[in-house]
Design a protein around this motif. Sequence first.
Motif, PDB file in Angstrom:
ATOM      1  N   GLY A  45      50.694  43.891  49.634  1.00 11.58           N
ATOM      2  CA  GLY A  45      50.059  44.217  48.356  1.00 11.58           C
ATOM      3  C   GLY A  45      50.756  45.386  47.701  1.00 11.58           C
ATOM      4  N   ASP A  46      50.495  45.545  46.395  1.00  7.50           N
ATOM      5  CA  ASP A  46      51.100  46.660  45.665  1.00  7.50           C
ATOM      6  C   ASP A  46      50.124  47.816  45.470  1.00  7.50           C
ATOM      7  OD1 ASP A  46      49.384  45.642  43.765  1.00  7.50           O
ATOM      8  OD2 ASP A  46      50.849  45.678  42.135  1.00  7.50           O
ATOM      9  N   GLU A  47      48.920  47.698  46.023  1.00  6.69           N
ATOM     10  CA  GLU A  47      47.863  48.706  45.926  1.00  6.69           C
ATOM     11  C   GLU A  47      47.434  48.940  44.479  1.00  6.69           C
ATOM     12  OE1 GLU A  47      49.187  52.122  48.161  1.00  6.69           O
ATOM     13  OE2 GLU A  47      49.029  51.045  50.052  1.00  6.69           O
ATOM     14  N   LYS A  48      47.635  47.926  43.624  1.00  7.29           N
ATOM     15  CA  LYS A  48      47.211  47.992  42.219  1.00  7.29           C
ATOM     16  C   LYS A  48      46.547  46.688  41.805  1.00  7.29           C
ATOM     17  CE  LYS A  48      51.009  51.048  41.098  1.00  7.29           C
ATOM     18  NZ  LYS A  48      52.412  51.000  40.743  1.00  7.29           N
ATOM     19  N   GLY A  49      45.956  45.964  42.757  1.00  7.42           N
ATOM     20  CA  GLY A  49      45.246  44.736  42.422  1.00  7.42           C
ATOM     21  C   GLY A  49      45.961  43.463  42.789  1.00  7.42           C
ATOM     22  N   ILE A  79      43.604  40.534  41.751  1.00  8.14           N
ATOM     23  CA  ILE A  79      42.157  40.726  41.817  1.00  8.14           C
ATOM     24  C   ILE A  79      41.755  41.897  40.933  1.00  8.14           C
ATOM     25  CG2 ILE A  79      41.954  39.758  44.140  1.00  8.14           C
ATOM     26  CD1 ILE A  79      41.453  42.943  44.752  1.00  8.14           C
ATOM     27  N   PRO A  80      40.515  41.886  40.401  1.00  9.51           N
ATOM     28  CA  PRO A  80      40.086  42.995  39.532  1.00  9.51           C
ATOM     29  C   PRO A  80      39.675  44.222  40.342  1.00  9.51           C
ATOM     30  CG  PRO A  80      38.370  41.328  39.662  1.00  9.51           C
ATOM     31  CD  PRO A  80      39.543  40.801  40.434  1.00  9.51           C
ATOM     32  N   VAL A  81      40.309  45.347  40.064  1.00  6.51           N
ATOM     33  CA  VAL A  81      39.939  46.626  40.673  1.00  6.51           C
ATOM     34  C   VAL A  81      39.589  47.570  39.535  1.00  6.51           C
ATOM     35  CG1 VAL A  81      40.713  48.551  42.107  1.00  6.51           C
ATOM     36  CG2 VAL A  81      41.483  46.240  42.630  1.00  6.51           C
ATOM     37  N   LEU A  82      38.349  48.043  39.494  1.00  5.76           N
ATOM     38  CA  LEU A  82      37.888  48.926  38.422  1.00  5.76           C
ATOM     39  C   LEU A  82      37.588  50.315  38.970  1.00  5.76           C
ATOM     40  CD1 LEU A  82      35.375  46.486  36.721  1.00  5.76           C
ATOM     41  CD2 LEU A  82      37.675  47.022  35.972  1.00  5.76           C
ATOM     42  N   HIS A  83      38.316  51.307  38.514  1.00  7.52           N
ATOM     43  CA  HIS A  83      38.121  52.700  38.936  1.00  7.52           C
ATOM     44  C   HIS A  83      38.130  52.839  40.456  1.00  7.52           C
ATOM     45  CE1 HIS A  83      37.209  53.270  34.749  1.00  7.52           C
ATOM     46  NE2 HIS A  83      36.168  52.455  34.827  1.00  7.52           N
ATOM     47  N   GLY A  84      39.007  52.108  41.121  1.00  3.94           N
ATOM     48  CA  GLY A  84      39.161  52.223  42.561  1.00  3.94           C
ATOM     49  C   GLY A  84      38.139  51.459  43.384  1.00  3.94           C
ATOM     50  N   THR A  85      37.270  50.683  42.749  1.00  4.88           N
ATOM     51  CA  THR A  85      36.299  49.889  43.495  1.00  4.88           C
ATOM     52  C   THR A  85      36.249  48.476  42.904  1.00  4.88           C
ATOM     53  OG1 THR A  85      34.071  49.840  44.427  1.00  4.88           O
ATOM     54  CG2 THR A  85      34.274  50.591  42.134  1.00  4.88           C
ATOM     55  N   ILE A  86      35.342  47.668  43.398  1.00  6.37           N
ATOM     56  CA  ILE A  86      35.225  46.293  42.911  1.00  6.37           C
ATOM     57  C   ILE A  86      34.105  46.204  41.877  1.00  6.37           C
ATOM     58  CG2 ILE A  86      36.207  45.263  44.984  1.00  6.37           C
ATOM     59  CD1 ILE A  86      33.380  44.736  45.991  1.00  6.37           C
ATOM     60  N   PRO A  87      34.114  45.185  41.003  1.00 10.06           N
ATOM     61  CA  PRO A  87      33.121  45.120  39.922  1.00 10.06           C
ATOM     62  C   PRO A  87      31.685  44.845  40.373  1.00 10.06           C
ATOM     63  CG  PRO A  87      34.949  43.596  39.514  1.00 10.06           C
ATOM     64  CD  PRO A  87      35.144  44.182  40.852  1.00 10.06           C
ATOM     65  N   GLY A 124      44.434  47.735  46.850  1.00  6.75           N
ATOM     66  CA  GLY A 124      44.294  48.926  46.022  1.00  6.75           C
ATOM     67  C   GLY A 124      42.863  49.369  45.825  1.00  6.75           C
ATOM     68  N   VAL A 125      41.942  48.830  46.613  1.00  3.41           N
ATOM     69  CA  VAL A 125      40.541  49.249  46.536  1.00  3.41           C
ATOM     70  C   VAL A 125      40.409  50.544  47.323  1.00  3.41           C
ATOM     71  CG1 VAL A 125      38.170  48.590  47.075  1.00  3.41           C
ATOM     72  CG2 VAL A 125      39.807  46.846  46.392  1.00  3.41           C
ATOM     73  N   LYS A 126      39.848  51.575  46.677  1.00  2.00           N
ATOM     74  CA  LYS A 126      39.741  52.892  47.316  1.00  2.00           C
ATOM     75  C   LYS A 126      38.338  53.174  47.855  1.00  2.00           C
ATOM     76  CE  LYS A 126      43.881  54.438  46.015  1.00  2.00           C
ATOM     77  NZ  LYS A 126      44.681  53.268  46.277  1.00  2.00           N
ATOM     78  N   ASN A 127      37.303  52.659  47.185  1.00  2.00           N
ATOM     79  CA  ASN A 127      35.916  52.913  47.571  1.00  2.00           C
ATOM     80  C   ASN A 127      35.166  51.593  47.655  1.00  2.00           C
ATOM     81  OD1 ASN A 127      36.067  55.909  47.299  1.00  2.00           O
ATOM     82  ND2 ASN A 127      36.537  55.337  45.204  1.00  2.00           N
ATOM     83  N   VAL A 128      34.763  51.226  48.863  1.00  2.00           N
ATOM     84  CA  VAL A 128      34.062  49.956  49.050  1.00  2.00           C
ATOM     85  C   VAL A 128      33.283  50.001  50.361  1.00  2.00           C
ATOM     86  CG1 VAL A 128      35.930  48.758  50.263  1.00  2.00           C
ATOM     87  CG2 VAL A 128      34.356  47.444  48.883  1.00  2.00           C
ATOM     88  N   LEU A 129      32.156  49.314  50.359  1.00  2.00           N
ATOM     89  CA  LEU A 129      31.384  49.130  51.588  1.00  2.00           C
ATOM     90  C   LEU A 129      31.578  47.676  52.005  1.00  2.00           C
ATOM     91  CD1 LEU A 129      28.103  50.838  50.366  1.00  2.00           C
ATOM     92  CD2 LEU A 129      29.788  51.817  51.908  1.00  2.00           C
ATOM     93  N   THR A 145      37.984  37.518  53.354  1.00  2.00           N
ATOM     94  CA  THR A 145      38.068  38.711  52.507  1.00  2.00           C
ATOM     95  C   THR A 145      38.835  38.414  51.219  1.00  2.00           C
ATOM     96  OG1 THR A 145      38.068  40.076  54.506  1.00  2.00           O
ATOM     97  CG2 THR A 145      38.715  41.152  52.460  1.00  2.00           C
ATOM     98  N   ILE A 146      39.958  37.732  51.323  1.00  2.00           N
ATOM     99  CA  ILE A 146      40.724  37.392  50.121  1.00  2.00           C
ATOM    100  C   ILE A 146      39.933  36.403  49.269  1.00  2.00           C
ATOM    101  CG2 ILE A 146      42.800  36.208  49.290  1.00  2.00           C
ATOM    102  CD1 ILE A 146      44.379  37.788  51.314  1.00  2.00           C
ATOM    103  N   GLY A 147      39.202  35.494  49.897  1.00  2.00           N
ATOM    104  CA  GLY A 147      38.345  34.565  49.153  1.00  2.00           C
ATOM    105  C   GLY A 147      37.275  35.302  48.368  1.00  2.00           C
ATOM    106  N   ALA A 148      36.665  36.311  49.001  1.00  2.00           N
ATOM    107  CA  ALA A 148      35.636  37.104  48.319  1.00  2.00           C
ATOM    108  C   ALA A 148      36.242  37.888  47.152  1.00  2.00           C
ATOM    109  CB  ALA A 148      34.967  38.063  49.304  1.00  2.00           C
ATOM    110  N   LEU A 149      37.425  38.441  47.351  1.00  2.00           N
ATOM    111  CA  LEU A 149      38.087  39.192  46.281  1.00  2.00           C
ATOM    112  C   LEU A 149      38.459  38.276  45.114  1.00  2.00           C
ATOM    113  CD1 LEU A 149      40.397  41.569  48.358  1.00  2.00           C
ATOM    114  CD2 LEU A 149      38.298  42.169  47.151  1.00  2.00           C
TER     115      LEU A 149
END
Length: 172
Positions: A45-49, A79-87, A124-129, A145-149
């Motif tokens: 990954g490129d850590e940017k989505g 995948i959509p990454v918003l402000h370091g987390t998922i939507p 590139g997700v920084k904050n997630v549970l 996990t990739i399916g969920a993303l």
Amino acid sequence: MAKSNIQKVRTSDLELKDRLVSIQRVTKVTKGGRTFSFSAIVVVGDEKGVVGYGLGKAGEVTSAIAKGVEDAKKNLVKIPVLHGTIPHPQEMRYSGSEVLIRPAAPGTGIIAGGAMRAVLESAGVKNVLAKSKGSSNPHNLVKATIGALLELRDAYTVAQTRGISMSKVFNG
């Protein structure tokens, strides 16, 4: 499963980092005895989505990892990454593995184990549970996990599919 929003990504202008999720020695029993080889699951990954996973099999560990990286580069998705987390929260099941991922406040970090952590960091997700239930098989966990993303949709995508403006998405 609903219509998914898979976007294939080109590798030409990306700086990809690879993470080894799992490596296993596998055995093939033949008439002449046992033949050993290696199987490697790699996430890039490129850590940017942008994230992808691949499986490589070879007689040597380094060759298996290299093949896994090449396979992963062919399966990149956005995948959509918003402000370091998922939507929004998302659950996904793949075979015996079930994953649950939820957005988290800034500073939380990635609360996830093994295979899920590698996928989320690469994306590139920084904050997630995150929670994995059922089988802990790394193959199935990575795919779930990739399916969920991939099932995640940001507000812009929701507005586009509904044919309404962004303000109506939030105000109803």
